[in-house]
Design a protein around this motif. Structure first.
Motif, PDB file in Angstrom:
ATOM      1  N   HIS A   1    -126.705-105.785  17.183  1.00  0.00           N
ATOM      2  CA  HIS A   1    -126.465-104.863  16.229  1.00  0.00           C
ATOM      3  C   HIS A   1    -125.077-104.643  15.483  1.00  0.00           C
ATOM      4  CE1 HIS A   1    -130.313-102.267  17.895  1.00  0.00           C
ATOM      5  NE2 HIS A   1    -130.427-103.435  17.627  1.00  0.00           N
ATOM      6  N   VAL A   2    -124.370-105.237  16.278  1.00  0.00           N
ATOM      7  CA  VAL A   2    -122.682-105.106  15.612  1.00  0.00           C
ATOM      8  C   VAL A   2    -122.507-105.688  14.172  1.00  0.00           C
ATOM      9  CG1 VAL A   2    -121.928-104.348  17.699  1.00  0.00           C
ATOM     10  CG2 VAL A   2    -121.716-106.988  16.861  1.00  0.00           C
ATOM     11  N   VAL A   3    -123.584-107.007  13.907  1.00  0.00           N
ATOM     12  CA  VAL A   3    -123.260-107.621  12.897  1.00  0.00           C
ATOM     13  C   VAL A   3    -123.596-106.832  11.647  1.00  0.00           C
ATOM     14  CG1 VAL A   3    -124.269-109.759  11.456  1.00  0.00           C
ATOM     15  CG2 VAL A   3    -124.078-109.869  13.863  1.00  0.00           C
ATOM     16  N   GLY A   4    -122.639-106.820  10.970  1.00  0.00           N
ATOM     17  CA  GLY A   4    -122.547-106.043   9.373  1.00  0.00           C
ATOM     18  C   GLY A   4    -121.948-104.564   9.603  1.00  0.00           C
ATOM     19  N   GLU A   5    -121.569-104.345  11.023  1.00  0.00           N
ATOM     20  CA  GLU A   5    -121.171-102.901  11.192  1.00  0.00           C
ATOM     21  C   GLU A   5    -119.541-103.214  11.169  1.00  0.00           C
ATOM     22  OE1 GLU A   5    -122.441-100.146  11.491  1.00  0.00           O
ATOM     23  OE2 GLU A   5    -124.513-101.415  11.170  1.00  0.00           O
ATOM     24  N   PRO A   6    -118.610-101.846  10.920  1.00  0.00           N
ATOM     25  CA  PRO A   6    -117.412-102.221  10.882  1.00  0.00           C
ATOM     26  C   PRO A   6    -116.678-102.213  12.206  1.00  0.00           C
ATOM     27  CG  PRO A   6    -117.923 -99.850  10.481  1.00  0.00           C
ATOM     28  CD  PRO A   6    -119.245-100.657  10.360  1.00  0.00           C
ATOM     29  N   LEU A   7    -115.477-102.942  12.258  1.00  0.00           N
ATOM     30  CA  LEU A   7    -114.853-102.914  13.645  1.00  0.00           C
ATOM     31  C   LEU A   7    -114.194-101.630  13.949  1.00  0.00           C
ATOM     32  CD1 LEU A   7    -113.926-104.626  16.151  1.00  0.00           C
ATOM     33  CD2 LEU A   7    -111.858-105.469  14.410  1.00  0.00           C
ATOM     34  N   THR A   8    -114.896-101.118  14.622  1.00  0.00           N
ATOM     35  CA  THR A   8    -114.333 -99.691  14.936  1.00  0.00           C
ATOM     36  C   THR A   8    -114.531 -99.391  16.486  1.00  0.00           C
ATOM     37  OG1 THR A   8    -116.140 -98.207  14.616  1.00  0.00           O
ATOM     38  CG2 THR A   8    -114.556 -98.599  12.570  1.00  0.00           C
ATOM     39  N   ASP A   9    -113.837 -98.289  17.248  1.00  0.00           N
ATOM     40  CA  ASP A   9    -114.175 -98.189  18.441  1.00  0.00           C
ATOM     41  C   ASP A   9    -115.469 -97.483  18.689  1.00  0.00           C
ATOM     42  OD1 ASP A   9    -113.442 -95.522  17.786  1.00  0.00           O
ATOM     43  OD2 ASP A   9    -111.646 -95.495  19.011  1.00  0.00           O
ATOM     44  N   ALA A  10    -116.292 -96.963  17.578  1.00  0.00           N
ATOM     45  CA  ALA A  10    -117.487 -96.328  17.739  1.00  0.00           C
ATOM     46  C   ALA A  10    -118.446 -97.247  18.487  1.00  0.00           C
ATOM     47  CB  ALA A  10    -118.077 -95.951  16.295  1.00  0.00           C
ATOM     48  N   ILE A  11    -118.344 -98.593  18.308  1.00  0.00           N
ATOM     49  CA  ILE A  11    -119.238 -99.591  18.624  1.00  0.00           C
ATOM     50  C   ILE A  11    -118.540-100.775  19.515  1.00  0.00           C
ATOM     51  CG2 ILE A  11    -121.196 -99.074  17.118  1.00  0.00           C
ATOM     52  CD1 ILE A  11    -120.105-101.852  15.594  1.00  0.00           C
TER      53      ILE A  11
ATOM     54  N   GLY B   1    -109.125-112.294  13.890  1.00  0.00           N
ATOM     55  CA  GLY B   1    -108.341-112.247  12.700  1.00  0.00           C
ATOM     56  C   GLY B   1    -108.782-111.069  11.682  1.00  0.00           C
ATOM     57  N   LEU B   2    -109.616-110.282  12.076  1.00  0.00           N
ATOM     58  CA  LEU B   2    -110.117-109.325  11.608  1.00  0.00           C
ATOM     59  C   LEU B   2    -108.943-108.125  11.706  1.00  0.00           C
ATOM     60  CD1 LEU B   2    -114.073-108.755  12.751  1.00  0.00           C
ATOM     61  CD2 LEU B   2    -113.248-109.648  10.346  1.00  0.00           C
ATOM     62  N   ASP B   3    -109.070-107.064  10.658  1.00  0.00           N
ATOM     63  CA  ASP B   3    -108.419-105.881  10.859  1.00  0.00           C
ATOM     64  C   ASP B   3    -109.248-104.851  11.274  1.00  0.00           C
ATOM     65  OD1 ASP B   3    -105.790-106.752   9.849  1.00  0.00           O
ATOM     66  OD2 ASP B   3    -106.572-106.810   7.926  1.00  0.00           O
ATOM     67  N   PRO B   4    -108.753-103.688  11.708  1.00  0.00           N
ATOM     68  CA  PRO B   4    -109.921-102.657  12.207  1.00  0.00           C
ATOM     69  C   PRO B   4    -110.418-102.139  10.912  1.00  0.00           C
ATOM     70  CG  PRO B   4    -107.620-102.413  13.415  1.00  0.00           C
ATOM     71  CD  PRO B   4    -107.660-103.466  12.409  1.00  0.00           C
ATOM     72  N   GLY B   5    -111.802-102.030  10.891  1.00  0.00           N
ATOM     73  CA  GLY B   5    -112.369-101.295   9.703  1.00  0.00           C
ATOM     74  C   GLY B   5    -113.149-102.399   9.146  1.00  0.00           C
ATOM     75  N   ASP B   6    -112.715-103.745   9.213  1.00  0.00           N
ATOM     76  CA  ASP B   6    -113.485-104.970   8.764  1.00  0.00           C
ATOM     77  C   ASP B   6    -114.800-105.013   9.094  1.00  0.00           C
ATOM     78  OD1 ASP B   6    -111.315-105.260   6.903  1.00  0.00           O
ATOM     79  OD2 ASP B   6    -110.739-107.359   8.330  1.00  0.00           O
ATOM     80  N   GLU B   7    -115.682-105.607   8.280  1.00  0.00           N
ATOM     81  CA  GLU B   7    -117.112-105.782   8.706  1.00  0.00           C
ATOM     82  C   GLU B   7    -116.950-107.027   9.667  1.00  0.00           C
ATOM     83  OE1 GLU B   7    -121.093-107.787   6.678  1.00  0.00           O
ATOM     84  OE2 GLU B   7    -119.852-106.529   5.592  1.00  0.00           O
ATOM     85  N   ILE B   8    -118.109-106.887  10.818  1.00  0.00           N
ATOM     86  CA  ILE B   8    -118.174-107.800  11.744  1.00  0.00           C
ATOM     87  C   ILE B   8    -119.104-108.766  11.313  1.00  0.00           C
ATOM     88  CG2 ILE B   8    -118.747-108.001  14.113  1.00  0.00           C
ATOM     89  CD1 ILE B   8    -118.044-105.552  14.670  1.00  0.00           C
ATOM     90  N   ARG B   9    -118.936-110.092  11.130  1.00  0.00           N
ATOM     91  CA  ARG B   9    -119.845-111.032  10.679  1.00  0.00           C
ATOM     92  C   ARG B   9    -120.364-112.053  12.021  1.00  0.00           C
ATOM     93  NH1 ARG B   9    -114.903-113.944   7.536  1.00  0.00           N
ATOM     94  NH2 ARG B   9    -114.407-113.314   9.514  1.00  0.00           N
ATOM     95  N   PRO B  10    -121.291-112.722  11.749  1.00  0.00           N
ATOM     96  CA  PRO B  10    -121.774-113.557  12.896  1.00  0.00           C
ATOM     97  C   PRO B  10    -120.737-114.372  13.498  1.00  0.00           C
ATOM     98  CG  PRO B  10    -123.549-113.545  11.129  1.00  0.00           C
ATOM     99  CD  PRO B  10    -122.159-112.684  10.555  1.00  0.00           C
TER     100      PRO B  10
END
Length: 239
Positions: A138-148, A160-169
């Motif tokens: 379920h995290v795929v497509g969601e933003p990288l935040t501490d909500a999930i 290499g993501l920044d917080p808030g970036d979209e999580i990809r497969p």
């Protein structure tokens, strides 16, 4: 192949790390195994509802040897009304020769769906025969935040993501296949079998398959399991 065999959990010590369904996975396997033992090397929420008995003891082997109700939970202490403490990894390692499948919660995730470990995690016994790093698809497509996500900074460092970036497969795969993530501290002779959980529709299965393929590109794992561990038939696919 059923979910027990897909995760190599029918015998030995199977340890669960990551986020997105550790306790549900343990409960699902415990119901399907013959005389399973459920325990932890970290704090674990009260789980009396999905085992026949929980024995609070500093001597888990004695409790296992004398048990008549299965699956059996063993823990060293009840820390609060809502959780037990776990054993140190050495105590669980000493149970490797008991003739029962052992299911171990080996890190925490604060009820999130994706994580990377801290410096103190995971707490794996040296005798772990299988390590199962878990993430919710379920995290795929969601933003990288501490909500999930538990430990956003650690996930960002691996992906290499920044917080808030979209999580990809490929980001989920990068964490599960990393020596700083899902493979961290796994014993050399243990099988590591990533589990993508909450695969409950066709679109999520497609995302999970993309994660699985990316894991195989990064790590030498025997298979990646796709599942909906709350379902009557939890196994979706093996990739």
């Amino acid at each position: 192949m059923d979910i027990v065999d897909a995760l190599d959990a029918r015998r030995g010590t199977t340890c669960f790390v990551g986020a997105g369904g550790k306790k549900t996975s343990m409960a699902t396997l415990a119901r399907r195994l013959d005389r399973a033992v459920v325990t932890a090397t970290v704090r674990i929420p009260i789980f009396d509802g999905w085992v026949e008995e929980v024995v609070v003891t500093e001597s888990p082997r004695t409790a296992i040897d004398g048990a008549s109700a299965w699956p059996l939970g063993v823990v060293p202490a009840q820390e609060r009304p809502d959780r037990y403490r776990g054993y140190d990894p050495e105590t669980v390692a000493d149970l490797a020769d008991v003739d029962h499948p052992i299911l171990v919660k080996a890190d925490g995730a604060r009820m999130r769906e994706f994580k990377a470990p801290s410096d103190r995690e995971p707490q794996l016994p040296s005798t772990a025969s299988t390590v199962v790093p878990i993430a919710s698809v379920h995290v795929v497509g969601e933003p990288l935040t501490d909500a999930i996500v538990h430990r956003v900074d650690e996930v960002a460092a691996i992906t290499g993501l920044d917080p808030g970036d979209e999580i990809r497969p490929q980001d989920v795969a990068a964490v599960l296949a990393s020596d700083r993530g899902g493979l961290k501290d796994a014993p050399a002779d243990a099988a590591t079998i990533p589990l993508l959980n909450m695969v409950d529709d066709a679109a999520l299965e497609a995302s999970a398959r993309a994660v699985a393929e990316a894991i195989h590109d990064r790590a030498d794992v025997p298979r990646v399991v796709l599942a909906e561990m709350r379902a009557d038939d939890p196994l979706v696919a093996v990739v």
